[in-house]
Motif scaffolding. Structure first.
Motif, PDB file in Angstrom:
ATOM      1  N   ASN A  65       0.807  -1.214   0.000  1.00 47.94           N
ATOM      2  CA  ASN A  65       0.000   0.000   0.000  1.00 47.94           C
ATOM      3  C   ASN A  65       0.838   1.261   0.000  1.00 47.94           C
ATOM      4  O   ASN A  65       2.041   1.242   0.293  1.00 47.94           O
ATOM      5  CB  ASN A  65      -0.913   0.014   1.229  1.00 47.94           C
ATOM      6  N   VAL A  66       0.180   2.350  -0.356  1.00 47.69           N
ATOM      7  CA  VAL A  66       0.704   3.699  -0.157  1.00 47.69           C
ATOM      8  C   VAL A  66      -0.298   4.409   0.741  1.00 47.69           C
ATOM      9  O   VAL A  66      -1.498   4.441   0.441  1.00 47.69           O
ATOM     10  CB  VAL A  66       0.844   4.473  -1.479  1.00 47.69           C
ATOM     11  N   LEU A  67       0.167   4.945   1.852  1.00 51.54           N
ATOM     12  CA  LEU A  67      -0.710   5.638   2.790  1.00 51.54           C
ATOM     13  C   LEU A  67      -0.389   7.128   2.775  1.00 51.54           C
ATOM     14  O   LEU A  67       0.716   7.537   3.115  1.00 51.54           O
ATOM     15  CB  LEU A  67      -0.532   5.076   4.204  1.00 51.54           C
ATOM     16  N   PHE A  68      -1.382   7.937   2.360  1.00 49.75           N
ATOM     17  CA  PHE A  68      -1.272   9.392   2.440  1.00 49.75           C
ATOM     18  C   PHE A  68      -1.769   9.825   3.819  1.00 49.75           C
ATOM     19  O   PHE A  68      -2.943   9.607   4.151  1.00 49.75           O
ATOM     20  CB  PHE A  68      -2.118  10.072   1.362  1.00 49.75           C
ATOM     21  N   VAL A  69      -0.904  10.418   4.611  1.00 56.76           N
ATOM     22  CA  VAL A  69      -1.283  10.910   5.934  1.00 56.76           C
ATOM     23  C   VAL A  69      -1.481  12.419   5.815  1.00 56.76           C
ATOM     24  O   VAL A  69      -0.518  13.170   5.619  1.00 56.76           O
ATOM     25  CB  VAL A  69      -0.216  10.580   6.984  1.00 56.76           C
ATOM     26  N   VAL A  70      -2.732  12.853   5.910  1.00 57.64           N
ATOM     27  CA  VAL A  70      -3.102  14.249   5.655  1.00 57.64           C
ATOM     28  C   VAL A  70      -3.292  14.975   6.980  1.00 57.64           C
ATOM     29  O   VAL A  70      -4.047  14.522   7.850  1.00 57.64           O
ATOM     30  CB  VAL A  70      -4.392  14.318   4.820  1.00 57.64           C
ATOM     31  N   SER A 208       3.526   7.201   3.600  1.00 56.39           N
ATOM     32  CA  SER A 208       3.967   6.014   4.308  1.00 56.39           C
ATOM     33  C   SER A 208       3.457   4.778   3.560  1.00 56.39           C
ATOM     34  O   SER A 208       3.016   4.873   2.414  1.00 56.39           O
ATOM     35  CB  SER A 208       3.458   6.050   5.760  1.00 56.39           C
ATOM     36  N   GLY A 209       3.537   3.623   4.194  1.00 59.84           N
ATOM     37  CA  GLY A 209       3.078   2.394   3.548  1.00 59.84           C
ATOM     38  C   GLY A 209       4.224   1.525   3.063  1.00 59.84           C
ATOM     39  O   GLY A 209       5.374   1.963   2.947  1.00 59.84           O
ATOM     40  N   MET A 210       3.910   0.269   2.745  1.00 54.38           N
ATOM     41  CA  MET A 210       4.936  -0.711   2.391  1.00 54.38           C
ATOM     42  C   MET A 210       5.629  -0.367   1.074  1.00 54.38           C
ATOM     43  O   MET A 210       6.828  -0.608   0.918  1.00 54.38           O
ATOM     44  CB  MET A 210       4.309  -2.104   2.303  1.00 54.38           C
ATOM     45  N   VAL A 211       4.896   0.182   0.110  1.00 53.80           N
ATOM     46  CA  VAL A 211       5.525   0.507  -1.169  1.00 53.80           C
ATOM     47  C   VAL A 211       6.538   1.623  -0.993  1.00 53.80           C
ATOM     48  O   VAL A 211       7.632   1.588  -1.572  1.00 53.80           O
ATOM     49  CB  VAL A 211       4.468   0.894  -2.221  1.00 53.80           C
ATOM     50  N   MET A 212       6.201   2.616  -0.178  1.00 52.09           N
ATOM     51  CA  MET A 212       7.145   3.701   0.066  1.00 52.09           C
ATOM     52  C   MET A 212       8.368   3.194   0.828  1.00 52.09           C
ATOM     53  O   MET A 212       9.489   3.652   0.595  1.00 52.09           O
ATOM     54  CB  MET A 212       6.464   4.833   0.840  1.00 52.09           C
ATOM     55  N   ALA A 444       6.522   7.520   8.782  1.00 47.56           N
ATOM     56  CA  ALA A 444       6.123   6.354   9.571  1.00 47.56           C
ATOM     57  C   ALA A 444       5.998   6.712  11.049  1.00 47.56           C
ATOM     58  O   ALA A 444       5.050   6.286  11.725  1.00 47.56           O
ATOM     59  CB  ALA A 444       7.118   5.223   9.371  1.00 47.56           C
ATOM     60  N   ASP A 445       6.937   7.503  11.562  1.00 47.48           N
ATOM     61  CA  ASP A 445       6.882   7.903  12.969  1.00 47.48           C
ATOM     62  C   ASP A 445       5.668   8.794  13.241  1.00 47.48           C
ATOM     63  O   ASP A 445       4.984   8.641  14.269  1.00 47.48           O
ATOM     64  CB  ASP A 445       8.167   8.642  13.352  1.00 47.48           C
ATOM     65  N   PHE A 446       5.406   9.716  12.328  1.00 48.43           N
ATOM     66  CA  PHE A 446       4.259  10.609  12.511  1.00 48.43           C
ATOM     67  C   PHE A 446       2.955   9.808  12.471  1.00 48.43           C
ATOM     68  O   PHE A 446       2.062  10.013  13.302  1.00 48.43           O
ATOM     69  CB  PHE A 446       4.240  11.684  11.432  1.00 48.43           C
ATOM     70  N   THR A 452      -2.055   5.682  12.622  1.00 41.93           N
ATOM     71  CA  THR A 452      -2.020   4.221  12.706  1.00 41.93           C
ATOM     72  C   THR A 452      -0.582   3.736  12.645  1.00 41.93           C
ATOM     73  O   THR A 452       0.311   4.485  12.242  1.00 41.93           O
ATOM     74  CB  THR A 452      -2.842   3.589  11.565  1.00 41.93           C
ATOM     75  N   GLY A 453      -0.353   2.502  13.051  1.00 41.87           N
ATOM     76  CA  GLY A 453       1.000   1.976  13.137  1.00 41.87           C
ATOM     77  C   GLY A 453       1.420   1.205  11.910  1.00 41.87           C
ATOM     78  O   GLY A 453       0.592   0.719  11.133  1.00 41.87           O
ATOM     79  N   MET A 454       2.761   1.074  11.746  1.00 40.95           N
ATOM     80  CA  MET A 454       3.308   0.305  10.633  1.00 40.95           C
ATOM     81  C   MET A 454       3.408  -1.185  10.961  1.00 40.95           C
ATOM     82  O   MET A 454       3.482  -2.020  10.067  1.00 40.95           O
ATOM     83  CB  MET A 454       4.704   0.827  10.276  1.00 40.95           C
ATOM     84  N   ALA A 455       3.433  -1.527  12.232  1.00 41.24           N
ATOM     85  CA  ALA A 455       3.532  -2.941  12.614  1.00 41.24           C
ATOM     86  C   ALA A 455       2.189  -3.621  12.366  1.00 41.24           C
ATOM     87  O   ALA A 455       1.151  -3.177  12.883  1.00 41.24           O
ATOM     88  CB  ALA A 455       3.936  -3.071  14.071  1.00 41.24           C
ATOM     89  N   VAL A 456       2.206  -4.676  11.577  1.00 41.01           N
ATOM     90  CA  VAL A 456       0.970  -5.341  11.164  1.00 41.01           C
ATOM     91  C   VAL A 456       1.103  -6.850  11.349  1.00 41.01           C
ATOM     92  O   VAL A 456       2.150  -7.433  11.100  1.00 41.01           O
ATOM     93  CB  VAL A 456       0.643  -5.040   9.681  1.00 41.01           C
ATOM     94  N   ILE A 457       0.028  -7.468  11.810  1.00 42.36           N
ATOM     95  CA  ILE A 457      -0.077  -8.931  11.822  1.00 42.36           C
ATOM     96  C   ILE A 457      -1.394  -9.300  11.153  1.00 42.36           C
ATOM     97  O   ILE A 457      -2.449  -8.753  11.497  1.00 42.36           O
ATOM     98  CB  ILE A 457      -0.028  -9.511  13.245  1.00 42.36           C
TER      99      ILE A 457
END
Length: 792
Positions: A65-70, A208-212, A444-446, A452-457
């Motif tokens: 994914n790509v996550l835009f944090v606005v 953020s996101g896995m692709v970035m 990612a820190d912001f 939301t967090g980057m750690a995923v299960i």
């Protein structure tokens, strides 16, 4: 060897032309090298966590994914301007290459009851109206209340305080051309971000996101190549210029360095290698290692000339003296890097293979092209008398005269530092692979702090039968898992079908809050699900949560940024809960976060085998080359202790070992052997050929090779310390630990190694008459001159 080296000097122009031609042919392959921007390159095809994750992704939609944090500067997501911006970003998200789904609060599929009907529509239903007209306060408040009370949105696409919103774009990379696909997606995302900021300058947007993250791996490596390699070249030029003060030798050394790097990277390209974060640091490592061979040959050569020996004879003498130790150190260094093939992470295998090739190529060039160049270049050397009261003389006398105190002091330091090694905890955090100068790390820190967090299960729960997910007992077990996960302190958000089913059940009972619970029968659940799926627009279906035959569901849990140990502990906790509370449910747990969490431990275990193999091979080679089993065993101590001390110091100061440091012991084992080999070879030369007693031979070894070891240590440690400046933590940690180990190795070889020799090799001197005067004079590699001493 005399004949061989005389031939090189006699045919120096031919050697020069042939060598450069071969290097140019080899280096052309570098044009085939490309960066692979995919976090999966860190995992071998047989990695169990990778296999499990890929199976889940094949069953459900891919989760890249790509996550835009606005972040609106007015602190309110739910204003007309900010909703327009989010709607624009949502629409533009579909324009990103390979996008399969775009989620935001504006297109969230809100359901509600209207008489006997269930209505499914976007939370912001009239996007075009919003673009031209203002929503009144009551409408904005309604949207706000719905969003902030929706568990599927809060802490995923909107923060609880409504100050931050997210637009998540799911990407399905075809995998046809992985070299171009990730950068293409990243470039498109950045362009959309720039367009949004141009239209709405009153907000900030983070990517953020896995692709970035994927793209950042290659960008960090490229940035290092642009900054660190030139910086290392500058450091080498300055250090060699200051320490040796030879323009001709400096130029020849730089040619060997450039030829070694170009030839090695070209051969890597011809061999089909691709570059990743760790393997992209190969040129910097080769650069530092290529210097060592040249320095030993160069210092002996200039000493011979300053002692009045004719130029070509001096060059031949230098080559004769240094050929065996240069070849030996190159072979042992290559073995150390080749044993990185035991690594469970392919990029480190590639790094080991590339550097091992570079080390051997540098060895060949140092023994052929380097002397050919030295015999061509104009050299001006002023003969000087030997200074018998040099720094190395004083060091040798100090070590010999205080050997007992230094031995017990060394033992104490070793015991204290090595005892701290257990303090190192195997731990890692893949988000922290990048420092705060990297935009992805900032994003990612912001996001972790505000959205939301980057750690995923990811959990796959399978019922074992077609349409079995509609069974009430199965849904109940899934709901219990979700409730347990939400109760964990690390949890940020849970995305589960059970929340949708409860919402649908409430809708079908006139939006009565009392019915916000799971359907009580299988038929009702199936009907609700069918009705809902038929109402969903294209791209917003439930394929990311339900498999094709409706036998399994996927639950995605987002956590605050966790270390690898915390991730593994969370996985074990979840698995225990499933075993105890839902034994009838077939469950699978996987995610990229778990893959990175497990790779460190897997790598440590595999590299222990690699280190043992390297140690065994190097010890055998040294024993054979030095023609002494005893010295083969003696060499083990100064070869192993530096890594032990370095990890002990690391345990006292840092106490955390990650993926990068898991390969350091094997990698440095071959490098630190260099000092030991050169010192022992000169000592044995003095004992066997010059007939010196033990103390005289040790003094001779200090005088003959001490300055060269000092210079090579300075250059090597400087090179790896420059690598420690990398913004990529794997490279920076590896560079820092390697530099520390190399410095410790020199200290150990200057203090402990002579003491061990005196303990185990105190036989009386051989008959000095066994060695002819001519051999003693011609092959005397003593390097100490007043000029070299003053330079250091």
């Amino acid at each position: 060897m005399d004949t061989f080296y005389r031939a090189i000097i006699r045919h120096r122009y031919l050697v020069l032309l042939c060598s450069m031609a071969l290097v140019l042919i080899a280096s052309y392959g570098a044009s085939r090298l490309v960066f692979k921007s995919d976090y999966k390159v860190f995992f071998g095809s047989d990695n169990p966590q990778l296999q499990t994750f890929e199976r889940i992704q094949k069953t459900f939609a891919k989760s890249d994914n790509v996550l835009f944090v606005v972040v609106p500067k007015d602190g309110n997501v739910f204003s007309n301007d900010n909703l327009r911006a989010l709607d624009y970003l949502t629409q533009q998200g579909w324009q990103i290459p390979y996008s399969t789904r775009v989620d935001s609060i504006t297109n969230f599929q809100y359901t509600y009851a209207e008489d006997d009907d269930m209505i499914v529509e976007n939370l912001l239903p009239d996007a075009e109206e919003v673009a031209t007209e203002e929503l009144n306060a009551s409408e904005l408040d309604r949207i706000r209340q719905i969003a902030l009370n929706e568990p599927r949105l809060v802490n995923r696409l909107v923060s609880p305080d409504s100050t931050v919103a997210g637009v998540n774009v799911n990407i399905h990379l075809p995998g046809i051309n992985q070299i171009e696909e990730v950068p293409e997606v990243a470039a498109a995302a950045r362009q959309i971000r720039a367009q949004l900021l141009e239209r709405h300058p009153d907000m900030d947007v983070y990517l953020s996101g896995m692709v970035m993250m994927n793209n950042t791996f290659s960008e960090a490596s490229l940035n290092d190549s642009k900054s660190l390699v030139p910086l290392m070249f500058l450091a080498v030029i300055v250090l060699i210029g200051v320490l040796i003060r030879t323009i001709g030798g400096l130029v020849a050394t730089l040619v060997i360095i450039i030829a070694s790097i170009a030839g090695t990277m070209g051969l890597a390209g011809w061999s089909g290698f691709y570059l990743t974060g760790p393997s992209a640091s190969a040129p910097t490592i080769i650069l530092t290692l290529a210097v060592a061979d040249c320095v030993h040959i160069l210092t002996t050569f200039y000493h011979e000339m300053r002692s009045g020996v004719e130029r070509n004879k001096a060059l031949t003498n230098s080559l004769k003296i240094n050929t065996q130790p240069v070849i030996l150190t190159s072979v042992t260094t290559a073995i150390g890097f080749l044993c990185m093939n035991f690594s469970d992470s392919p990029p480190f295998e590639d790094l080991g293979n590339i550097v091992a090739t570079g080390v051997m190529l540098a060895c060949v060039l140092a023994l052929t092209l380097f002397p050919a160049m030295l015999s061509i270049m104009p050299l001006h050397v002023t003969p000087r008398e030997k200074n018998h009261h040099t720094l190395m003389d004083r060091i040798s006398k100090t070590v010999i005269g205080n050997r007992r105190a230094l031995l017990w002091g060394s033992v104490a330091v070793i015991l204290i530092t090595v005892s701290q090694v257990p303090r190192n905890e195997l731990n890692d955090n893949y988000v922290e692979y990048f420092d705060h100068s990297v935009p992805f790390r900032v994003a990612a820190d912001f996001s972790d702090e505000h959205l939301t967090g980057m750690a995923v299960i990811e959990f796959e729960l399978a019922s074992g039968e077609s349409s079995g997910i509609n069974e009430p007992i199965f849904l109940k077990r899934a709901e219990q898992l979700v409730e347990w996960l939400r109760a964990q302190p690390e949890t940020v958000h849970i995305d589960s079908l059970t929340d949708t089913m409860k919402q649908l059940n409430r809708n079908m009972h006139g939006d009565d809050p009392a019915f916000y619970r799971l359907p009580e029968s299988r038929d009702l659940a199936a009907q609700y699900l069918l009705l809902y799926e038929m109402s969903l627009p294209y791209g917003l279906d439930l394929n990311n949560q339900i498999n094709v035959d409706k036998s399994a569901i996927r639950i995605v849990a987002n956590f605050h940024t966790l270390t690898s140990n915390q991730m593994i502990e969370m996985e074990e906790r979840a698995q225990r809960w499933l075993d105890d509370n839902a034994p009838e449910v077939q469950s699978t747990i996987a995610s990229p976060s778990l893959m990175f969490a497990h790779i460190g431990k897997r790598n440590i275990n595999s590299m222990l085998i690699g280190t043992f193999t390297a140690l065994l091979l190097i010890s055998v080679i040294l024993g054979v080359a030095l023609k002494s089993v005893k010295f083969g065993f003696i060499s083990l101590v100064p070869n192993l202790i530096p890594a032990g001390i370095a990890f002990g110091v690391w345990g006292m100061l840092v106490s955390e070992v990650g993926l990068a440091l898991s390969v350091v012991t094997s990698m440095t084992l071959g490098i630190v052997v260099d000092d030991t080999v050169h010192f022992l070879s000169k000592y044995l030369y003095a004992r066997r050929q010059r007939g010196h007693c033990t103390r005289e031979a040790i003094t001779y070894a200090f005088n003959s090779v001490g300055i060269a070891l000092w210079i090579t240590t300075v250059v090597l440690s400087a090179g790896f310390l420059i690598l420690a400046l990398s913004s990529f933590k794997i490279n920076s940690d590896m560079g820092l630990m390697t530099a520390v180990t190399i410095i410790i190795a020199l200290i150990v070889d200057f203090i402990l190694l002579p003491i061990l020799i005196m303990l185990f090799d105190s036989e009386p001197s051989a008959d000095s008459n066994a060695v002819t005067t001519s051999n003693s004079t011609a092959a005397d590699p003593t390097l100490q001159t007043s000029e070299v001493q003053s330079n250091v």
